[in-house]
Design a protein around this motif. Structure first.
Motif, short mmCIF file in Angstrom:
data_model
loop_
_atom_site.label_atom_id
_atom_site.label_comp_id
_atom_site.label_asym_id
_atom_site.label_seq_id
_atom_site.Cartn_x
_atom_site.Cartn_y
_atom_site.Cartn_z
N LEU A 253 0.83 -1.20 0.00
CA LEU A 253 0.00 0.00 0.00
C LEU A 253 0.87 1.25 0.00
N ASP A 254 0.44 2.26 -0.77
CA ASP A 254 1.09 3.57 -0.70
C ASP A 254 0.53 4.32 0.51
N TYR A 255 1.35 5.21 1.05
CA TYR A 255 0.86 5.99 2.19
C TYR A 255 1.22 7.47 2.01
N GLU A 256 0.41 8.30 2.61
CA GLU A 256 0.65 9.74 2.69
C GLU A 256 0.47 10.18 4.14
N VAL A 257 1.31 11.09 4.58
CA VAL A 257 1.19 11.67 5.92
C VAL A 257 0.72 13.12 5.77
N LEU A 258 -0.41 13.42 6.35
CA LEU A 258 -0.99 14.76 6.26
C LEU A 258 -1.01 15.38 7.65
N HIS A 259 -0.29 16.50 7.83
CA HIS A 259 -0.19 17.15 9.12
C HIS A 259 -1.40 18.05 9.37
N VAL A 260 -1.94 17.94 10.56
CA VAL A 260 -3.06 18.78 10.97
C VAL A 260 -2.53 20.16 11.31
N PRO A 261 -3.14 21.24 10.80
CA PRO A 261 -2.66 22.59 11.13
C PRO A 261 -2.61 22.80 12.64
N GLY A 262 -1.56 23.44 13.10
CA GLY A 262 -1.34 23.66 14.52
C GLY A 262 0.08 23.30 14.87
N ASP A 263 0.43 23.44 16.15
CA ASP A 263 1.81 23.20 16.56
C ASP A 263 1.95 22.00 17.48
N ASP A 264 0.95 21.09 17.48
CA ASP A 264 1.04 19.95 18.40
C ASP A 264 1.54 18.68 17.72
N GLY A 265 1.84 18.73 16.42
CA GLY A 265 2.45 17.60 15.74
C GLY A 265 1.51 16.48 15.35
N GLN A 266 0.19 16.67 15.45
CA GLN A 266 -0.73 15.61 15.06
C GLN A 266 -0.77 15.47 13.55
N ARG A 267 -0.98 14.24 13.07
CA ARG A 267 -0.97 13.98 11.63
C ARG A 267 -1.75 12.72 11.31
N PHE A 268 -2.28 12.69 10.09
CA PHE A 268 -2.96 11.51 9.58
C PHE A 268 -1.97 10.63 8.82
N LEU A 269 -2.08 9.33 8.98
CA LEU A 269 -1.38 8.36 8.15
C LEU A 269 -2.45 7.62 7.36
N ILE A 270 -2.45 7.82 6.04
CA ILE A 270 -3.51 7.30 5.18
C ILE A 270 -2.91 6.37 4.12
N HIS A 271 -3.50 5.17 3.98
CA HIS A 271 -3.05 4.18 3.01
C HIS A 271 -4.00 4.14 1.81
N THR A 272 -3.42 3.88 0.64
CA THR A 272 -4.23 3.65 -0.57
C THR A 272 -3.58 2.53 -1.37
N ALA A 273 -4.39 1.90 -2.22
CA ALA A 273 -3.90 0.83 -3.10
C ALA A 273 -3.95 1.29 -4.54
N GLN A 274 -3.05 0.74 -5.35
CA GLN A 274 -3.07 1.03 -6.78
C GLN A 274 -4.37 0.52 -7.39
N PRO A 275 -5.11 1.36 -8.13
CA PRO A 275 -6.38 0.91 -8.72
C PRO A 275 -6.19 -0.31 -9.62
N GLY A 276 -7.10 -1.27 -9.46
CA GLY A 276 -7.07 -2.46 -10.31
C GLY A 276 -6.03 -3.48 -9.94
N SER A 277 -5.30 -3.26 -8.87
CA SER A 277 -4.23 -4.17 -8.48
C SER A 277 -4.75 -5.24 -7.53
N PRO A 278 -4.00 -6.36 -7.38
CA PRO A 278 -4.36 -7.35 -6.35
C PRO A 278 -4.39 -6.76 -4.95
N ASP A 279 -3.59 -5.71 -4.73
CA ASP A 279 -3.60 -5.04 -3.42
C ASP A 279 -4.94 -4.37 -3.16
N GLU A 280 -5.53 -3.78 -4.20
CA GLU A 280 -6.84 -3.16 -4.04
C GLU A 280 -7.89 -4.22 -3.72
N ALA A 281 -7.79 -5.38 -4.38
CA ALA A 281 -8.73 -6.47 -4.11
C ALA A 281 -8.58 -6.97 -2.67
N ALA A 282 -7.32 -7.08 -2.21
CA ALA A 282 -7.07 -7.52 -0.84
C ALA A 282 -7.61 -6.50 0.16
#
Length: 293
Positions: A253-282
């Motif tokens: 899975l590919d991942y992106e880290v998105l930081h929440v505005p502010g100075d407390d260091g919170q962030r999202f870790l979000i996974h995605t799969a390549q469209p049409g791939s066996p990873d997406e099916a899984a």
């Protein structure tokens, strides 16, 4: 003060600038910087006086910098040292953070580490993407159903709500066998996690809980202590993770880290799969099982 606190004080803040400079100096060979080599060296990398000459500073001043005795180094000196050490942009930023020295301890607000309700709703709305919300110390503040199913199905879904026993992503990686077995490239993931923690520790040197976490991991895990001492530094914002999931098997899975505005260091870790791939099916299969579980 406990042993973990003592180790945390030494490894997270005190002496970190010197450790970082020494590890980077040891990684440079004389031939990489067009310096002559005379026989076998007793220590790896460049000597202090060689690095000082490359940076255009006196050997005495550079030695004091490595020993943490030279305070208020100018931007020009730090830039020269960064160039001499061939630091990456992230490593250079890390050097500047470390050189600023210790700051006053942070005041912990009453709701420190609590996920805002709006952020939790945002997580829940991403039903097709495994996602978690991390605090600056890598505590898992919240996750959606698919994020939980991917990263920690052996833990209760409401585990992030327990402030005393809240799972920590790096703690799970080093200390939890089920989490460790999830990663097909565990050593790579471990180095990346420690590199990210080093980067954060330099940004929040007054964070007592962060220092304590580092000390506890150093005591509890030889692997963590080994990698921490190597002082990798990285700002992890995107990439690919290769899992071996207990329910759906191999999944990349590919991942992106998105930081929440502010100075407390919170962030999202979000996974995605390549469209049409066996990873997406899984991933779809895992999503269907997480709904019915």
């Amino acid at each position: 003060m406990t042993t973990a606190d003592q180790l945390g004080d030494r490894t997270a803040v005190g002496g970190d600038l010197g450790t970082f400079l020494r590890t980077r100096r040891a990684a440079l060979r004389p031939d990489q910087v067009s310096l002559p080599t005379y026989g076998q060296r007793r220590v790896p990398g460049l000597r202090r006086e060689e690095l000082a000459e490359l940076a255009g500073v006196s050997s005495t001043y550079y030695t004091r910098l490595e020993q943490g005795l030279a305070t208020n180094a100018s931007d020009q000196v730090l830039d020269a040292v960064a160039r001499a050490l061939r630091l990456s942009a992230v490593e250079r930023a890390h050097l500047f953070e470390l050189a600023r020295g210790a700051r006053p301890a942070l005041r912990e607000p009453d709701d420190e580490g609590l996920a805002r309700k709006g952020l939790v709703r945002l997580l829940d709305s991403m039903a097709d993407a495994p996602a978690i919300l991390l605090g600056r110390r890598h505590d898992i503040l919240a996750w959606n159903r698919l994020g939980h199913a991917l990263l920690a199905p052996h833990l209760p879904f409401d585990a992030p709500d327990d402030l005393a026993q809240r799972p920590n992503k790096i703690g799970l990686l080093f200390l939890d066998p089920a989490s460790r077995s999830l990663y097909r490239e565990w050593e790579f993931e471990a180095e990346l996690a420690v590199a990210s923690l080093h980067y954060v520790a330099a940004q929040f040197p007054g964070d007592v809980a962060l220092t304590r976490l580092i000390g506890e991991l150093t005591v509890a895990s030889r692997d963590f202590a080994r990698i921490w001492a190597e002082h990798p530094v990285e700002l992890c914002i995107s990439g690919r993770k290769r899992y071996h999931h207990p329910e759906v098997g191999r999944i990349d899975l590919d991942y992106e880290v998105l930081h929440v505005p502010g100075d407390d260091g919170q962030r999202f870790l979000i996974h995605t799969a390549q469209p049409g791939s066996p990873d997406e099916a899984a991933l779809r299969l895992l999503a269907s099982r997480s709904i019915t579980s």
